[in-house]
Design an enzyme around this catalytic site. Structure first.
Site, short mmCIF file in Angstrom:
data_model
loop_
_atom_site.label_atom_id
_atom_site.label_comp_id
_atom_site.label_asym_id
_atom_site.label_seq_id
_atom_site.Cartn_x
_atom_site.Cartn_y
_atom_site.Cartn_z
N HIS A 1 7.67 0.24 16.48
CA HIS A 1 6.82 0.97 15.54
C HIS A 1 7.47 1.05 14.17
O HIS A 1 6.95 0.51 13.19
CB HIS A 1 6.55 2.37 16.09
CG HIS A 1 5.56 3.18 15.30
ND1 HIS A 1 4.78 2.65 14.29
CD2 HIS A 1 5.21 4.49 15.37
CE1 HIS A 1 4.01 3.60 13.78
NE2 HIS A 1 4.25 4.72 14.42
N HIS B 1 -0.69 -8.46 11.52
CA HIS B 1 -0.76 -7.03 11.82
C HIS B 1 -1.69 -6.82 13.00
O HIS B 1 -2.69 -7.53 13.15
CB HIS B 1 -1.25 -6.25 10.60
CG HIS B 1 -1.00 -4.78 10.68
ND1 HIS B 1 -1.84 -3.92 11.38
CD2 HIS B 1 -0.01 -4.01 10.17
CE1 HIS B 1 -1.36 -2.69 11.27
NE2 HIS B 1 -0.26 -2.72 10.56
N ASP C 1 5.51 -4.46 5.66
CA ASP C 1 6.92 -4.46 6.03
C ASP C 1 7.70 -5.64 5.47
O ASP C 1 8.93 -5.61 5.44
CB ASP C 1 7.06 -4.46 7.56
CG ASP C 1 6.47 -3.22 8.19
OD1 ASP C 1 6.86 -2.12 7.77
OD2 ASP C 1 5.63 -3.34 9.10
#
Length: 425
Positions: free
Chosen positions: A266, A305, A361
């Protein structure tokens, strides 16, 4: 009967009975299914196609790359707003007036201090090499014992005070965990600084009377905080709502959410990106790395994603922010590798066809590294802003009087069998 285009029909072939279920806001209710076939569960182990809540907090349209907080596009908030204003929006449902914001800002600023016993007897009781995220999770849970009134979760004023305390104290605890793990003295909050600049002061101040962070870096951190403030029903938010549905107080519920975020699946994606870039080593090695990814020998971290199917709307914002940071800090040695990796992947049908594109990210770790954050702080930096989103969902489920969360299971174990004594096993 609902119009055929706005409903689905389910038929139980065992009995021939059917039921029409309206499609409402992209979802279908489970109760008609249960009424038709009691004891037959929808088997969705990771809840990937299950809506566990009705929520007004965040709208996420993964097909079209849309992210909105309370209806406001993330692009507008990142460009024009501040993290504290966004936190107010998430918690209260509307953007504040100037007067409301000043009251909110003052309250948050003046609740940043933590009880001295939290610092001296708890925070500093960890082993010297304790992970900052582990310290954060445990310390937030411990705050429950310092504010026992927090258990009165249905008193609006009591609950609001805990929300203010949590949003305010998370940066202080995070900075304290960082400095303690490095043998540095604790730095008290400076009420003359805004939220992000104050956090940077608590992190990096040494002997100077006042630490004035570079405004570009403080603004970049604020933008990152906005981008990470909420993201619908992800793992940690689901943990928050699950624990909150048991009517736990907001401190232990937030600690549970932070514990979920602590898991590398996560909260560890940006760290995984940096480790990948370091492993690639140079631009010259990118083609070979891409080849190994396509052969299933490597994973392309920071691309694609689970929810966004075409592009991550936060990625464009964060890439622009990265360049602003590098103008101040100097370019990260890994940036050229990242840019080349992005260029090659986006020109290759293998990745285009699979809708693999940079996500939030991919660049956030490079920004944090350029700002002198060690990797073990990356998840902590995620937890600080996400606290506002977690608490917005916590309040929402209490106001909805949501039942305690209790999923069902499909049992796949042994059939009934008799106990056998030790002597004949």
């Amino acid at each position: 009967m609902a119009d055929v285009t706005d409903s689905i029909t389910i038929t139980d072939n065992r009995s021939g009975e059917s039921v029409d279920i309206p499609i409402d806001k992209g979802g279908v209710a489970s109760k008609p299914w249960n009424d038709l076939m009691p004891g037959v569960w929808f088997n969705d182990p990771s809840f990937g196609t299950t809506a566990s809540a009705d929520s007004e907090v965040t709208e996420l349209d993964g097909i079209n790359g849309i992210l909105r907080y309370r209806g406001y596009p993330i692009e507008q908030l990142a460009e024009r707003s501040s993290y504290l204003e966004v936190a107010y929006l998430l918690v209260n449902g509307e953007l504040p007036t100037a007067e409301e914001f000043e009251t909110w800002r003052y309250e948050i600023t003046h609740h940043t201090f933590i009880h001295e016993n939290v610092r001296k007897k708890f925070l500093e009781g960890f082993h010297h090499d304790a992970h900052p995220m582990g310290i954060l999770v445990a310390t937030v849970a411990a705050l429950s014992t310092f504010y026992p009134e927090a258990k009165d979760i249905f008193d609006p004023e009591v609950r609001r005070k805990q929300i203010v305390r949590l949003i305010a104290k998370m940066p202080t605890i995070a900075a304290g965990a960082f400095r303690f793990s490095r043998g540095m003295p604790f730095v008290y909050p400076d009420n003359s600084l805004d939220f992000s600049a104050n956090f940077l002061s608590m992190l990096f101040k040494t002997a100077e009377p006042r630490y004035d962070a570079n405004p570009v870096l403080a603004k970049a951190l604020d933008v990152l905080f906005i981008l990470h403030a909420d993201h619908e029903q992800n793992c940690s938010t689901t943990a928050m709502r699950t624990v909150g549905s048991a009517h736990a107080d907001p401190y232990v519920a937030t600690a549970a959410a932070a514990a979920a975020l602590y898991g590398p699946r996560h909260g560890g994606a940006n760290e995984a990106v940096l480790r990948m870039l370091e492993r690639i080593g140079s631009i010259d090695n990118v083609p070979e790395f891409i080849k190994r990814v396509k052969e299933g020998e490597e994973r392309l971290m920071g691309f694609g994603h689970r929810v966004y199917k075409n592009f991550d709307p936060r990625a464009t914002i964060i890439k622009r922010t990265a360049y602003e940071v590098f103008d101040v800090t100097g370019k990260s040695p890994l940036l050229d590798i990242a840019l080349k990796l992005e260029e090659v992947a986006l020109a290759d049908n293998y990745f285009v066809d699979r809708k693999l594109y940079p996500n939030v990210d991919f660049y956030s770790g490079l920004i944090y590294q350029a700002m002198d954050f060690p990797m073990d702080m990356f998840t902590v930096l995620f937890a600080i802003p996400r606290t506002a989103g977690w608490l917005a969902h916590y309040s929402e489920l209490l106001d909805q009087d949501q039942r305690i969360i209790r999923p069902r299971q499909v049992y796949i174990g042994a059939d009934a069998r008799d106990y056998v004594p030790f002597s004949i096993r």
